[in-house]
Write a protein that holds these residues in place. Structure first.
Motif, PDB file in Angstrom:
ATOM      1  N   THR A  58     -52.887  26.542   1.371  1.00  0.00           N
ATOM      2  CA  THR A  58     -51.538  26.876   1.837  1.00  0.00           C
ATOM      3  C   THR A  58     -51.568  28.132   2.694  1.00  0.00           C
ATOM      4  O   THR A  58     -50.963  28.171   3.772  1.00  0.00           O
ATOM      5  CB  THR A  58     -50.589  27.070   0.641  1.00  0.00           C
ATOM      6  OG1 THR A  58     -50.543  25.852  -0.115  1.00  0.00           O
ATOM      7  CG2 THR A  58     -49.193  27.453   1.094  1.00  0.00           C
ATOM      8  N   ARG A  59     -52.274  29.156   2.243  1.00  0.00           N
ATOM      9  CA  ARG A  59     -52.392  30.398   3.013  1.00  0.00           C
ATOM     10  C   ARG A  59     -52.985  30.100   4.399  1.00  0.00           C
ATOM     11  O   ARG A  59     -52.475  30.560   5.411  1.00  0.00           O
ATOM     12  CB  ARG A  59     -53.271  31.409   2.266  1.00  0.00           C
ATOM     13  CG  ARG A  59     -53.351  32.763   2.955  1.00  0.00           C
ATOM     14  CD  ARG A  59     -54.287  33.744   2.245  1.00  0.00           C
ATOM     15  NE  ARG A  59     -53.831  34.048   0.899  1.00  0.00           N
ATOM     16  CZ  ARG A  59     -54.462  33.662  -0.225  1.00  0.00           C
ATOM     17  NH1 ARG A  59     -55.574  32.962  -0.174  1.00  0.00           N
ATOM     18  NH2 ARG A  59     -53.967  33.996  -1.398  1.00  0.00           N
ATOM     19  N   GLN A  60     -54.042  29.288   4.445  1.00  0.00           N
ATOM     20  CA  GLN A  60     -54.675  28.965   5.723  1.00  0.00           C
ATOM     21  C   GLN A  60     -53.760  28.113   6.598  1.00  0.00           C
ATOM     22  O   GLN A  60     -53.684  28.327   7.811  1.00  0.00           O
ATOM     23  CB  GLN A  60     -56.010  28.258   5.510  1.00  0.00           C
ATOM     24  CG  GLN A  60     -56.773  27.999   6.794  1.00  0.00           C
ATOM     25  CD  GLN A  60     -57.129  29.273   7.535  1.00  0.00           C
ATOM     26  OE1 GLN A  60     -57.675  30.198   6.940  1.00  0.00           O
ATOM     27  NE2 GLN A  60     -56.824  29.337   8.821  1.00  0.00           N
ATOM     28  N   ALA A  61     -53.050  27.165   6.003  1.00  0.00           N
ATOM     29  CA  ALA A  61     -52.111  26.340   6.782  1.00  0.00           C
ATOM     30  C   ALA A  61     -51.035  27.218   7.416  1.00  0.00           C
ATOM     31  O   ALA A  61     -50.678  27.032   8.591  1.00  0.00           O
ATOM     32  CB  ALA A  61     -51.490  25.256   5.898  1.00  0.00           C
ATOM     33  N   LEU A  62     -50.516  28.191   6.666  1.00  0.00           N
ATOM     34  CA  LEU A  62     -49.519  29.111   7.222  1.00  0.00           C
ATOM     35  C   LEU A  62     -50.123  29.956   8.344  1.00  0.00           C
ATOM     36  O   LEU A  62     -49.473  30.193   9.374  1.00  0.00           O
ATOM     37  CB  LEU A  62     -48.936  30.000   6.125  1.00  0.00           C
ATOM     38  CG  LEU A  62     -48.021  29.290   5.127  1.00  0.00           C
ATOM     39  CD1 LEU A  62     -47.765  30.171   3.913  1.00  0.00           C
ATOM     40  CD2 LEU A  62     -46.712  28.855   5.786  1.00  0.00           C
ATOM     41  N   LEU A  80     -43.679  22.654  16.007  1.00  0.00           N
ATOM     42  CA  LEU A  80     -45.098  22.629  15.680  1.00  0.00           C
ATOM     43  C   LEU A  80     -45.418  21.437  14.796  1.00  0.00           C
ATOM     44  O   LEU A  80     -44.719  21.185  13.816  1.00  0.00           O
ATOM     45  CB  LEU A  80     -45.500  23.903  14.942  1.00  0.00           C
ATOM     46  CG  LEU A  80     -45.176  25.214  15.658  1.00  0.00           C
ATOM     47  CD1 LEU A  80     -45.478  26.389  14.757  1.00  0.00           C
ATOM     48  CD2 LEU A  80     -45.957  25.317  16.941  1.00  0.00           C
ATOM     49  N   GLY A  81     -46.489  20.737  15.139  1.00  0.00           N
ATOM     50  CA  GLY A  81     -46.980  19.651  14.300  1.00  0.00           C
ATOM     51  C   GLY A  81     -47.554  20.201  13.010  1.00  0.00           C
ATOM     52  O   GLY A  81     -47.814  21.402  12.879  1.00  0.00           O
ATOM     53  N   GLY A  82     -47.774  19.338  12.062  1.00  0.00           N
ATOM     54  CA  GLY A  82     -48.286  19.739  10.759  1.00  0.00           C
ATOM     55  C   GLY A  82     -49.647  20.413  10.846  1.00  0.00           C
ATOM     56  O   GLY A  82     -50.535  19.945  11.552  1.00  0.00           O
ATOM     57  N   GLN A  83     -49.782  21.498  10.117  1.00  0.00           N
ATOM     58  CA  GLN A  83     -51.034  22.248  10.052  1.00  0.00           C
ATOM     59  C   GLN A  83     -51.576  22.167   8.631  1.00  0.00           C
ATOM     60  O   GLN A  83     -50.844  22.352   7.672  1.00  0.00           O
ATOM     61  CB  GLN A  83     -50.806  23.715  10.437  1.00  0.00           C
ATOM     62  CG  GLN A  83     -50.243  23.903  11.834  1.00  0.00           C
ATOM     63  CD  GLN A  83     -51.199  23.371  12.894  1.00  0.00           C
ATOM     64  OE1 GLN A  83     -52.385  23.700  12.901  1.00  0.00           O
ATOM     65  NE2 GLN A  83     -50.678  22.541  13.781  1.00  0.00           N
ATOM     66  N   ALA A 113     -60.842  27.306  11.984  1.00  0.00           N
ATOM     67  CA  ALA A 113     -61.086  26.873  13.370  1.00  0.00           C
ATOM     68  C   ALA A 113     -62.303  25.957  13.486  1.00  0.00           C
ATOM     69  O   ALA A 113     -62.433  25.222  14.468  1.00  0.00           O
ATOM     70  CB  ALA A 113     -61.252  28.097  14.272  1.00  0.00           C
ATOM     71  N   GLN A 114     -63.183  25.984  12.492  1.00  0.00           N
ATOM     72  CA  GLN A 114     -64.362  25.111  12.500  1.00  0.00           C
ATOM     73  C   GLN A 114     -64.130  23.820  11.708  1.00  0.00           C
ATOM     74  O   GLN A 114     -65.041  23.011  11.565  1.00  0.00           O
ATOM     75  CB  GLN A 114     -65.588  25.845  11.924  1.00  0.00           C
ATOM     76  CG  GLN A 114     -66.114  26.961  12.806  1.00  0.00           C
ATOM     77  CD  GLN A 114     -65.214  28.185  12.792  1.00  0.00           C
ATOM     78  OE1 GLN A 114     -64.732  28.605  11.741  1.00  0.00           O
ATOM     79  NE2 GLN A 114     -64.961  28.745  13.954  1.00  0.00           N
ATOM     80  N   GLY A 115     -62.921  23.650  11.173  1.00  0.00           N
ATOM     81  CA  GLY A 115     -62.601  22.440  10.430  1.00  0.00           C
ATOM     82  C   GLY A 115     -63.023  22.464   8.975  1.00  0.00           C
ATOM     83  O   GLY A 115     -63.036  21.426   8.322  1.00  0.00           O
ATOM     84  N   HIS A 116     -63.336  23.641   8.438  1.00  0.00           N
ATOM     85  CA  HIS A 116     -63.710  23.772   7.032  1.00  0.00           C
ATOM     86  C   HIS A 116     -62.468  24.093   6.198  1.00  0.00           C
ATOM     87  O   HIS A 116     -61.726  25.024   6.522  1.00  0.00           O
ATOM     88  CB  HIS A 116     -64.754  24.876   6.845  1.00  0.00           C
ATOM     89  CG  HIS A 116     -66.010  24.623   7.602  1.00  0.00           C
ATOM     90  ND1 HIS A 116     -66.403  25.413   8.660  1.00  0.00           N
ATOM     91  CD2 HIS A 116     -66.946  23.651   7.474  1.00  0.00           C
ATOM     92  CE1 HIS A 116     -67.534  24.949   9.148  1.00  0.00           C
ATOM     93  NE2 HIS A 116     -67.874  23.875   8.455  1.00  0.00           N
ATOM     94  N   PHE A 117     -62.285  23.332   5.130  1.00  0.00           N
ATOM     95  CA  PHE A 117     -61.124  23.528   4.274  1.00  0.00           C
ATOM     96  C   PHE A 117     -61.327  24.678   3.303  1.00  0.00           C
ATOM     97  O   PHE A 117     -62.415  24.859   2.757  1.00  0.00           O
ATOM     98  CB  PHE A 117     -60.813  22.253   3.477  1.00  0.00           C
ATOM     99  CG  PHE A 117     -60.019  21.260   4.261  1.00  0.00           C
ATOM    100  CD1 PHE A 117     -58.632  21.297   4.241  1.00  0.00           C
ATOM    101  CD2 PHE A 117     -60.646  20.310   5.039  1.00  0.00           C
ATOM    102  CE1 PHE A 117     -57.880  20.401   4.981  1.00  0.00           C
ATOM    103  CE2 PHE A 117     -59.911  19.404   5.782  1.00  0.00           C
ATOM    104  CZ  PHE A 117     -58.526  19.453   5.758  1.00  0.00           C
TER     105      PHE A 117
END
Length: 131
Positions: free
Chosen positions: A50-54, A30-33, A38-42
């Motif tokens: 970190t939680r969202q990246a996981l 898997l490439g870096g997340q 899903a809408q591109g909001h951080f």
């Protein structure tokens, strides 16, 4: 199928990661997340990103039929190592809320910047799925 932890005799027990894992099956890379939805909001803050990246790692892995327990390796890229260290008390529960008590081999490095200017962390993964 399960992954087998690799731990040399006499080494101290790792905390929150494994030194290495071994498994047999289909390899998923898997490439870096980053920590956006899903809408591109951080998400706000290091722990939330970190939680969202996981979660994003698991979403991509699910496309191959995989789950957290199939992840053999995570590589974390952070923009501020001090922010990571200062967040450890919150980071453990956030990690376990997504990954459970699965602790793959992990590497964490500080980088100068990530391609998305708002990103504080990017996580890539290698998983081994059952044949």
């Amino acid at each position: 199928m399960s992954l087998t932890a690799l731990h040399p005799k006499g080494w101290p027990a790792p905390r929150g990661y494994s030194n290495g894992l071994m498994g047999e099956g289909r390899l998923v890379i898997l490439g870096g997340q980053v920590g956006w939805d899903a809408q591109g909001h951080f998400a706000e803050g290091f722990v939330a990103q970190t939680r969202q990246a996981l979660r994003n790692v698991l979403a991509v892995l699910a496309e191959a039929g995989g789950r957290a327990e199939h992840i053999a390796r995570l590589t974390w890229y952070v923009t501020e190592i001090a922010e990571y260290r200062d967040s450890l008390a919150e980071l453990g529960p956030a990690y376990r809320s997504v990954m459970g008590r699965h602790f793959p081999a992990m590497t964490l490095v500080q980088v100068v910047a990530l391609v998305e200017p708002e990103a504080k962390v990017e996580i890539e993964a290698t998983a081994i799925l059952p044949p």
